[in-house]
Design a protein around this motif. Sequence first.
Motif, mmCIF file in Angstrom:
data_model
loop_
_atom_site.group_PDB
_atom_site.id
_atom_site.type_symbol
_atom_site.label_atom_id
_atom_site.label_comp_id
_atom_site.label_asym_id
_atom_site.label_seq_id
_atom_site.Cartn_x
_atom_site.Cartn_y
_atom_site.Cartn_z
ATOM 1 N N TRP A 1 8.685 -5.950 -4.456
ATOM 2 C CA TRP A 1 9.216 -6.668 -4.554
ATOM 3 C C TRP A 1 10.769 -8.035 -4.198
ATOM 4 O O TRP A 1 10.330 -9.045 -3.944
ATOM 5 N N ARG A 2 11.173 -6.617 -4.735
ATOM 6 C CA ARG A 2 13.032 -6.882 -3.737
ATOM 7 C C ARG A 2 13.247 -7.202 -2.430
ATOM 8 O O ARG A 2 13.485 -8.032 -2.033
ATOM 9 N N ASP A 3 12.431 -6.104 -1.932
ATOM 10 C CA ASP A 3 12.917 -5.424 -0.424
ATOM 11 C C ASP A 3 11.816 -6.491 0.679
ATOM 12 O O ASP A 3 11.822 -6.995 2.046
ATOM 13 N N HIS A 4 10.537 -6.922 0.258
ATOM 14 C CA HIS A 4 9.195 -7.251 0.868
ATOM 15 C C HIS A 4 8.869 -8.905 0.708
ATOM 16 O O HIS A 4 9.283 -9.814 1.095
ATOM 17 N N PRO B 1 5.270 5.561 -8.424
ATOM 18 C CA PRO B 1 5.029 5.653 -9.338
ATOM 19 C C PRO B 1 6.056 4.959 -10.455
ATOM 20 O O PRO B 1 6.260 4.584 -11.149
ATOM 21 N N ALA B 2 7.759 5.284 -9.952
ATOM 22 C CA ALA B 2 9.011 4.989 -10.833
ATOM 23 C C ALA B 2 9.441 3.528 -9.663
ATOM 24 O O ALA B 2 9.212 2.665 -11.001
ATOM 25 N N THR B 3 9.628 3.519 -8.673
ATOM 26 C CA THR B 3 10.798 1.975 -8.745
ATOM 27 C C THR B 3 9.340 1.758 -7.575
ATOM 28 O O THR B 3 10.051 0.510 -6.673
ATOM 29 N N GLU C 1 0.545 -1.048 -0.103
ATOM 30 C CA GLU C 1 -0.207 -0.316 -0.094
ATOM 31 C C GLU C 1 0.907 0.723 -0.408
ATOM 32 O O GLU C 1 0.881 2.517 -1.104
ATOM 33 N N HIS C 2 2.110 1.175 0.765
ATOM 34 C CA HIS C 2 3.170 2.170 0.846
ATOM 35 C C HIS C 2 3.713 2.397 -0.403
ATOM 36 O O HIS C 2 3.765 3.691 -0.729
ATOM 37 N N LEU C 3 4.391 1.511 -0.603
ATOM 38 C CA LEU C 3 4.778 1.528 -2.283
ATOM 39 C C LEU C 3 4.101 1.502 -3.447
ATOM 40 O O LEU C 3 5.277 1.948 -4.510
#
Length: 143
Positions: A95-98, A87-89, A81-83
Amino acid sequence: MSYEDDMRDDELDEQGTAVDDAGETPEPDLFYGSVDEFVREYLIKVYRRPVGAQGGMKWAARWWEYPEALSRLDALWRAWEHLRLDPATGMSVWWRDHADHHMPALLSPNGPFAASDDQNKRGEPLPYEAPPAGLFPDMRRLT
């Protein structure tokens, strides 16, 4: 009523960010109203892995009965929800960190679903069973 009348009455701060009448930046609306909606409508559909005896990975359709899984999935939902607002990354970071961190722990044969016999076929969504009514109220309606 004009288009301008329909728009929010927010003002902008020095950085151009919308602020409400109290001068605070309003919280963005949730896209998914609960962790259950996030799991049901997004996660099990995009994170397709074969689970069960044939895949070696484990998942439980009744994921909400496992405290560790519930905590990790709630964290995944809140991070998403936060990320999603970046819109860029944002999604790459999610995906990578979570997801890439929590999903292997959840799907591990020794993870919280180790005793589950639920399975699917390659390419199918992860198994899902609806939780009891009222277990996960829609947070969008509580504010």
